[in-house]
Scaffold this motif. Structure first.
Motif, PDB file in Angstrom:
ATOM      1  N   VAL A   1      43.529  27.958  52.872  1.00 37.67           N
ATOM      2  CA  VAL A   1      44.671  27.650  52.018  1.00 37.67           C
ATOM      3  C   VAL A   1      44.326  27.897  50.555  1.00 37.67           C
ATOM      4  O   VAL A   1      45.111  28.499  49.808  1.00 37.67           O
ATOM      5  N   LEU A   2      43.148  27.449  50.117  1.00 38.40           N
ATOM      6  CA  LEU A   2      42.741  27.664  48.729  1.00 38.40           C
ATOM      7  C   LEU A   2      42.576  29.143  48.421  1.00 38.40           C
ATOM      8  O   LEU A   2      42.945  29.606  47.333  1.00 38.40           O
ATOM      9  N   ALA A   3      42.026  29.909  49.338  1.00 41.38           N
ATOM     10  CA  ALA A   3      41.875  31.348  49.123  1.00 41.38           C
ATOM     11  C   ALA A   3      43.244  32.019  49.022  1.00 41.38           C
ATOM     12  O   ALA A   3      43.456  32.897  48.171  1.00 41.38           O
ATOM     13  N   ALA A   4      44.194  31.607  49.852  1.00 49.31           N
ATOM     14  CA  ALA A   4      45.539  32.178  49.794  1.00 49.31           C
ATOM     15  C   ALA A   4      46.213  31.847  48.468  1.00 49.31           C
ATOM     16  O   ALA A   4      46.848  32.709  47.849  1.00 49.31           O
ATOM     17  N   LEU A   5      46.062  30.624  48.011  1.00 48.94           N
ATOM     18  CA  LEU A   5      46.646  30.235  46.724  1.00 48.94           C
ATOM     19  C   LEU A   5      46.002  30.996  45.568  1.00 48.94           C
ATOM     20  O   LEU A   5      46.688  31.406  44.622  1.00 48.94           O
ATOM     21  N   ALA A   6      44.702  31.200  45.622  1.00 45.78           N
ATOM     22  CA  ALA A   6      44.014  31.965  44.576  1.00 45.78           C
ATOM     23  C   ALA A   6      44.500  33.409  44.575  1.00 45.78           C
ATOM     24  O   ALA A   6      44.713  34.006  43.508  1.00 45.78           O
ATOM     25  N   LEU A   7      44.681  34.001  45.749  1.00 43.27           N
ATOM     26  CA  LEU A   7      45.180  35.373  45.847  1.00 43.27           C
ATOM     27  C   LEU A   7      46.588  35.476  45.273  1.00 43.27           C
ATOM     28  O   LEU A   7      46.899  36.425  44.538  1.00 43.27           O
ATOM     29  N   ILE A   8      47.440  34.506  45.575  1.00 43.25           N
ATOM     30  CA  ILE A   8      48.800  34.503  45.033  1.00 43.25           C
ATOM     31  C   ILE A   8      48.766  34.398  43.511  1.00 43.25           C
ATOM     32  O   ILE A   8      49.507  35.096  42.807  1.00 43.25           O
ATOM     33  N   LEU A   9      47.884  33.564  42.980  1.00 47.21           N
ATOM     34  CA  LEU A   9      47.759  33.417  41.528  1.00 47.21           C
ATOM     35  C   LEU A   9      47.326  34.727  40.888  1.00 47.21           C
ATOM     36  O   LEU A   9      47.880  35.147  39.867  1.00 47.21           O
ATOM     37  N   VAL A  10      46.361  35.406  41.467  1.00 48.40           N
ATOM     38  CA  VAL A  10      45.880  36.685  40.928  1.00 48.40           C
ATOM     39  C   VAL A  10      47.001  37.719  40.975  1.00 48.40           C
ATOM     40  O   VAL A  10      47.203  38.491  40.016  1.00 48.40           O
ATOM     41  N   LEU A  11      47.753  37.738  42.070  1.00 48.74           N
ATOM     42  CA  LEU A  11      48.869  38.685  42.169  1.00 48.74           C
ATOM     43  C   LEU A  11      49.946  38.388  41.121  1.00 48.74           C
ATOM     44  O   LEU A  11      50.509  39.322  40.527  1.00 48.74           O
ATOM     45  N   LEU A  12      50.223  37.123  40.871  1.00 47.72           N
ATOM     46  CA  LEU A  12      51.209  36.775  39.852  1.00 47.72           C
ATOM     47  C   LEU A  12      50.750  37.180  38.455  1.00 47.72           C
ATOM     48  O   LEU A  12      51.549  37.662  37.641  1.00 47.72           O
ATOM     49  N   VAL A  13      49.479  36.999  38.143  1.00 52.22           N
ATOM     50  CA  VAL A  13      48.950  37.404  36.840  1.00 52.22           C
ATOM     51  C   VAL A  13      49.029  38.922  36.700  1.00 52.22           C
ATOM     52  O   VAL A  13      49.435  39.452  35.645  1.00 52.22           O
ATOM     53  N   ALA A  14      48.662  39.644  37.748  1.00 51.78           N
ATOM     54  CA  ALA A  14      48.751  41.108  37.696  1.00 51.78           C
ATOM     55  C   ALA A  14      50.206  41.542  37.520  1.00 51.78           C
ATOM     56  O   ALA A  14      50.502  42.456  36.736  1.00 51.78           O
ATOM     57  N   LEU A  15      51.133  40.906  38.221  1.00 56.40           N
ATOM     58  CA  LEU A  15      52.545  41.228  38.092  1.00 56.40           C
ATOM     59  C   LEU A  15      53.035  40.960  36.676  1.00 56.40           C
ATOM     60  O   LEU A  15      53.828  41.735  36.122  1.00 56.40           O
ATOM     61  N   LEU A  16      52.565  39.897  36.053  1.00 53.28           N
ATOM     62  CA  LEU A  16      52.928  39.585  34.676  1.00 53.28           C
ATOM     63  C   LEU A  16      52.491  40.699  33.729  1.00 53.28           C
ATOM     64  O   LEU A  16      53.256  41.115  32.854  1.00 53.28           O
ATOM     65  N   PHE A  17      51.270  41.191  33.891  1.00 50.79           N
ATOM     66  CA  PHE A  17      50.792  42.281  33.043  1.00 50.79           C
ATOM     67  C   PHE A  17      51.607  43.560  33.267  1.00 50.79           C
ATOM     68  O   PHE A  17      51.939  44.274  32.316  1.00 50.79           O
ATOM     69  N   VAL A  18      51.959  43.857  34.493  1.00 50.73           N
ATOM     70  CA  VAL A  18      52.750  45.054  34.788  1.00 50.73           C
ATOM     71  C   VAL A  18      54.135  44.944  34.150  1.00 50.73           C
ATOM     72  O   VAL A  18      54.633  45.902  33.527  1.00 50.73           O
ATOM     73  N   VAL A  19      54.783  43.782  34.302  1.00 55.13           N
ATOM     74  CA  VAL A  19      56.110  43.587  33.711  1.00 55.13           C
ATOM     75  C   VAL A  19      56.032  43.677  32.196  1.00 55.13           C
ATOM     76  O   VAL A  19      56.895  44.306  31.551  1.00 55.13           O
ATOM     77  N   ASN A  20      55.009  43.091  31.592  1.00 53.64           N
ATOM     78  CA  ASN A  20      54.843  43.127  30.146  1.00 53.64           C
ATOM     79  C   ASN A  20      54.680  44.568  29.646  1.00 53.64           C
ATOM     80  O   ASN A  20      55.327  44.975  28.677  1.00 53.64           O
ATOM     81  N   SER A  21      53.834  45.335  30.288  1.00 53.57           N
ATOM     82  CA  SER A  21      53.634  46.730  29.846  1.00 53.57           C
ATOM     83  C   SER A  21      54.895  47.559  30.073  1.00 53.57           C
ATOM     84  O   SER A  21      55.236  48.423  29.243  1.00 53.57           O
ATOM     85  N   THR A  22      55.623  47.304  31.148  1.00 53.19           N
ATOM     86  CA  THR A  22      56.871  48.035  31.401  1.00 53.19           C
ATOM     87  C   THR A  22      57.911  47.719  30.330  1.00 53.19           C
ATOM     88  O   THR A  22      58.600  48.619  29.828  1.00 53.19           O
ATOM     89  N   LEU A  23      58.028  46.452  29.966  1.00 49.85           N
ATOM     90  CA  LEU A  23      58.974  46.074  28.917  1.00 49.85           C
ATOM     91  C   LEU A  23      58.591  46.681  27.569  1.00 49.85           C
ATOM     92  O   LEU A  23      59.472  47.083  26.796  1.00 49.85           O
ATOM     93  N   LYS A  24      57.309  46.740  27.261  1.00 43.59           N
ATOM     94  CA  LYS A  24      56.872  47.366  26.004  1.00 43.59           C
ATOM     95  C   LYS A  24      57.214  48.855  25.993  1.00 43.59           C
ATOM     96  O   LYS A  24      57.687  49.393  24.987  1.00 43.59           O
ATOM     97  N   ARG A  25      56.983  49.548  27.118  1.00 44.93           N
ATOM     98  CA  ARG A  25      57.332  50.975  27.183  1.00 44.93           C
ATOM     99  C   ARG A  25      58.834  51.171  27.047  1.00 44.93           C
ATOM    100  O   ARG A  25      59.291  52.089  26.372  1.00 44.93           O
ATOM    101  N   PHE A  26      59.603  50.311  27.675  1.00 45.28           N
ATOM    102  CA  PHE A  26      61.057  50.402  27.593  1.00 45.28           C
ATOM    103  C   PHE A  26      61.537  50.180  26.155  1.00 45.28           C
ATOM    104  O   PHE A  26      62.422  50.884  25.656  1.00 45.28           O
ATOM    105  N   ALA A  27      60.940  49.194  25.467  1.00 44.71           N
ATOM    106  CA  ALA A  27      61.307  48.917  24.084  1.00 44.71           C
ATOM    107  C   ALA A  27      60.924  50.076  23.181  1.00 44.71           C
ATOM    108  O   ALA A  27      61.686  50.459  22.281  1.00 44.71           O
ATOM    109  N   ASP A  28      59.750  50.660  23.381  1.00 44.86           N
ATOM    110  CA  ASP A  28      59.325  51.807  22.579  1.00 44.86           C
ATOM    111  C   ASP A  28      60.246  53.003  22.807  1.00 44.86           C
ATOM    112  O   ASP A  28      60.583  53.737  21.863  1.00 44.86           O
ATOM    113  N   ALA A  29      60.665  53.240  24.043  1.00 38.09           N
ATOM    114  CA  ALA A  29      61.547  54.373  24.355  1.00 38.09           C
ATOM    115  C   ALA A  29      62.912  54.214  23.706  1.00 38.09           C
ATOM    116  O   ALA A  29      63.553  55.201  23.329  1.00 38.09           O
TER     117      ALA A  29
END
Length: 171
Positions: free
Chosen positions: A102-130
Motif C-alpha cells: 500500500v505504501l509503495a502504491a501511494l508513493a508511486l501515485i505521488l511521484v506520478l502526480l508530481v511528474a504530471l504537475l511538471f508536464v502541465v506547467n511546462s505545457t501552460l508556459k509553452r501555450f502562453a509563450d505561443a
C-alpha cells in the motif's frame, strides 16, 4: 497475582485466610505482627521479614473488592491454531507485506502526480509563450531577503530558538 514475588501469590488469597484476618493484615500488617498473631508472624518471617505497606484508608468494602479481583481465575493461554504461523493471514499475505504494498502504491501515485504537475506547467508556459502572454512578473516583485538572513537579523527569533534548543537538549 499468580506467583510469589516480594510477597505471597495473591490468587485466591481470600480462600487461604480468614476474611477478618485479611482486613487487619491489609489495613496494618505491622500492628497485627506486633500483636503477636502467629499467622501474621509466620507470613512475615516467610518473606524475609519484608514489611507490607499499611493501607488504613481502605474500608472493608474496598478490601472485599480487591479480594474479589484476586479470586479471578487465571486466564488460559491462547491456543495456537494448527497450521498457522506468525502473522500470516488467511489471504496468504502478512500485515507487513500488505502495508509495504500500500505504501509503495501511494508513493508511486505521488511521484506520478508530481511528474504530471511538471508536464502541465511546462505545457501552460509553452501555450502562453505561443500566444504572447507575459508569464514572468519579476518586474513587479520586490526584492526579498533570503529567509535565513531575515531570521539571523531578528534577535528575538534567535534568542527564542536558542532557548528552545537548550531546553530540548536538556530534556
Amino acid at each position: 497475582l499468580y506467583k510469589k514475588a516480594v510477597g505471597p501469590a495473591l490468587h485466591e488469597v481470600s480462600q487461604k485466610y480468614d476474611r477478618e484476618w485479611l482486613y487487619k493484615w491489609i489495613s496494618n500488617s505491622a500492628a497485627l505482627i506486633a500483636s503477636g498473631d502467629a499467622q501474621a508472624i509466620a507470613v512475615y518471617n516467610e518473606y524475609n521479614q519484608t514489611a507490607m505497606n499499611a493501607f488504613p484508608q481502605l474500608s472493608n468494602v474496598d478490601i472485599d473488592n480487591i479480594l474479589a479481583y484476586t479470586d479471578t481465575p487465571k486466564p488460559a493461554p491462547a491456543a495456537a491454531v494448527a497450521g498457522a504461523t506468525g502473522d500470516v493471514q488467511p489471504g496468504g499475505a502478512s500485515d507487513n507485506t500488505l502495508n509495504s504494498i500500500v505504501l509503495a502504491a501511494l508513493a508511486l501515485i505521488l511521484v506520478l502526480l508530481v511528474a504530471l504537475l511538471f508536464v502541465v506547467n511546462s505545457t501552460l508556459k509553452r501555450f502562453a509563450d505561443a500566444n504572447g502572454i507575459q508569464t514572468d512578473f519579476e518586474d513587479e516583485k520586490e526584492v526579498r531577503r533570503p529567509l535565513w538572513k531575515a531570521f539571523a537579523e531578528n534577535q528575538f527569533l534567535v534568542l527564542v530558538s536558542a532557548v528552545f534548543l537548550l531546553l530540548a537538549s536538556a530534556y
